[in-house]
Design a protein around this motif. Structure first.
Motif, mmCIF file in Angstrom:
data_model
loop_
_atom_site.group_PDB
_atom_site.id
_atom_site.type_symbol
_atom_site.label_atom_id
_atom_site.label_comp_id
_atom_site.label_asym_id
_atom_site.label_seq_id
_atom_site.Cartn_x
_atom_site.Cartn_y
_atom_site.Cartn_z
ATOM 1 N N PRO A 1 44.297 -1.174 104.825
ATOM 2 C CA PRO A 1 43.277 -0.228 105.293
ATOM 3 C C PRO A 1 43.517 0.185 106.746
ATOM 4 O O PRO A 1 44.234 -0.486 107.487
ATOM 5 N N VAL A 2 42.892 1.293 107.133
ATOM 6 C CA VAL A 2 43.069 1.851 108.482
ATOM 7 C C VAL A 2 41.950 1.357 109.393
ATOM 8 O O VAL A 2 40.766 1.465 109.050
ATOM 9 N N LEU A 3 42.309 0.856 110.554
ATOM 10 C CA LEU A 3 41.332 0.383 111.537
ATOM 11 C C LEU A 3 40.872 1.561 112.400
ATOM 12 O O LEU A 3 41.683 2.295 112.960
ATOM 13 N N THR A 4 39.544 1.734 112.512
ATOM 14 C CA THR A 4 38.997 2.855 113.285
ATOM 15 C C THR A 4 37.862 2.370 114.192
ATOM 16 O O THR A 4 37.258 1.322 113.967
ATOM 17 N N PHE B 1 37.105 -0.569 108.854
ATOM 18 C CA PHE B 1 38.344 -0.262 108.137
ATOM 19 C C PHE B 1 38.072 0.790 107.059
ATOM 20 O O PHE B 1 37.016 0.792 106.433
ATOM 21 N N LEU B 2 39.048 1.643 106.841
ATOM 22 C CA LEU B 2 38.997 2.652 105.787
ATOM 23 C C LEU B 2 40.144 2.413 104.820
ATOM 24 O O LEU B 2 41.305 2.364 105.229
ATOM 25 N N ASN C 1 48.268 -0.988 118.649
ATOM 26 C CA ASN C 1 47.867 -2.396 118.641
ATOM 27 C C ASN C 1 46.358 -2.561 118.488
ATOM 28 O O ASN C 1 45.583 -1.934 119.210
ATOM 29 N N PRO C 2 45.901 -3.418 117.563
ATOM 30 C CA PRO C 2 44.463 -3.649 117.384
ATOM 31 C C PRO C 2 43.764 -4.172 118.637
ATOM 32 O O PRO C 2 42.543 -4.034 118.763
ATOM 33 N N LEU D 1 38.890 6.448 117.982
ATOM 34 C CA LEU D 1 40.172 5.755 118.086
ATOM 35 C C LEU D 1 40.610 5.260 116.714
ATOM 36 O O LEU D 1 39.808 4.724 115.944
ATOM 37 N N ILE D 2 41.899 5.443 116.423
ATOM 38 C CA ILE D 2 42.503 4.962 115.180
ATOM 39 C C ILE D 2 43.676 4.075 115.559
ATOM 40 O O ILE D 2 44.400 4.359 116.515
ATOM 41 N N CYS D 3 43.879 3.001 114.806
ATOM 42 C CA CYS D 3 44.965 2.074 115.102
ATOM 43 C C CYS D 3 45.935 2.007 113.918
ATOM 44 O O CYS D 3 45.523 1.783 112.779
#
Length: 351
Positions: free
Chosen positions: A165-168, A194-195, A221-222, A239-241
């Protein structure tokens, strides 16, 4: 010693063995084939096959390049005309359902062919149809597992939809979709979320410059997300990681943001892997670099992180690559977190 064919035919006739040479050959080997005529007829059959296929897409000309590519490459000919016709008709049945709305790959295969594995990567049908999915989604290739997932996801088909998943952080969308409402709830709370690819495709959020903002920042980087979320100012740009190498979810999300006219700014590690990731993000999604110039690097480079591996040319700043080679040291995002968080809070967009 050679014998003229006319003389041989005379000998056969006078000996009352056979009235003609052609009949003698047919008695010995079977009917004589007209290979030239067979080739012409076969080419006509191929032409009719593709013409018939093109007529099925008369109302969807965007798929014509896919058919043209199949015809020009001759990729179906390896299967023989009969098998190719069956394969092409199955492929058209499937492609006609694209783009899908969050259907799984196995479900798409089963509902069109009766076989849930008919579109697996190692199948003939899968190899034919994924070309159309990639073309439809604007994905450049499909030569490895992640690229295939990208291609299918871009066409609304889910593969491993819950993995990676994508961290946002503070990413807002419409409030009509379930995913959009969830994003807004987390954005209001200032908490990361997360998406999954499933959420992005099946309950697709709608982004706009009004809801989301004109700019979305991207980091590698997270730790940057964590620092931005705990910043006492509690206000920052979205922000997207990527969490390292971009996954399918990242590509799906960035395509949606770009389509909404939202500017993307990317920052990553100053090492060769980081430059490679930056090249991918900037080129594939028309993003701009965020504090990723040679000048920025020279201002923060230290002797604590030796560079390893093969140098990679930074597509946006060739001087950066040379500066890194001259220095021999890398810089990870953790070393510049405070600067990046300040940019998020102030909305800094220049390089």
């Amino acid at each position: 010693m050679s014998v003229p064919l006319e003389s041989l035919e005379d000998l056969l006739r006078h000996a009352q063995i056979c009235p003609s040479l052609s009949e003698a050959v047919q008695l010995l080997t079977g009917p004589i084939r007209n290979l030239r005529a067979e080739r012409i007829n076969l080419e006509l059959y191929w032409d009719r096959l593709y013409s018939k296929a093109a007529s099925r897409f008369a109302s969807r000309p965007n798929f014509q390049p896919w058919l043209d590519g199949l015809y020009a490459s001759g990729s179906l000919r390896r299967y023989g005309i009969q098998r190719a016709e069956i394969l092409l008709n199955q492929a058209i049945d499937i492609v006609s359902r694209l783009p899908a709305k969050g259907i799984s790959l196995s479900e798409l295969a089963a509902s069109t062919t009766g076989n849930a594995h008919a579109l697996d990567p190692d199948t003939s049908l899968g190899a034919v149809v994924i070309r159309a999915a990639a073309m439809l989604g604007g994905v450049a290739n499909w030569n490895h597992a992640e690229a295939r997932r990208d291609a299918w996801a871009a066409a609304g088909v889910l593969c491993d939809e819950l993995s990676a998943p994508v961290l946002t952080l503070r990413l807002r969308a419409d409030t009509e979709s379930v995913t959009g409402r969830a994003l807004c709830l987390y954005a209001d709370a200032g908490e990361p979320t997360f998406l999954s690819v499933r959420q992005l495709v099946k309950s697709s959020p709608v982004f706009s410059r009004d809801w989301t903002g004109p700019v979305v920042y991207i980091c590698e980087n997270p730790a940057v997300v964590s620092a931005a979320a705990t910043n006492p100012k509690q206000q920052s740009s979205p922000l997207i990681c990527t969490q390292g190498q971009p996954t399918t979810g990242i590509h799906v999300l960035l395509r949606k943001l770009t389509a909404a006219g939202i500017r993307l700014l990317y920052h990553g590690d100053f090492d060769w892997s980081g430059i490679q990731i930056a090249n991918s993000i900037l080129q594939r999604h028309n993003a701009d670099p965020w504090r990723m110039t040679a000048t920025e690097y020279k201002n923060i480079a230290t002797k604590s992180l030796p560079l390893e591996g093969i140098p990679v040319l930074a597509s946006w700043d060739h001087e950066l690559t040379q500066a890194m080679k001259d220095s021999g040291f890398g810089v990870h995002e953790e070393q510049v977190i405070d600067t990046l968080v300040d940019d998020l809070c102030t909305g800094r967009v220049d390089n």
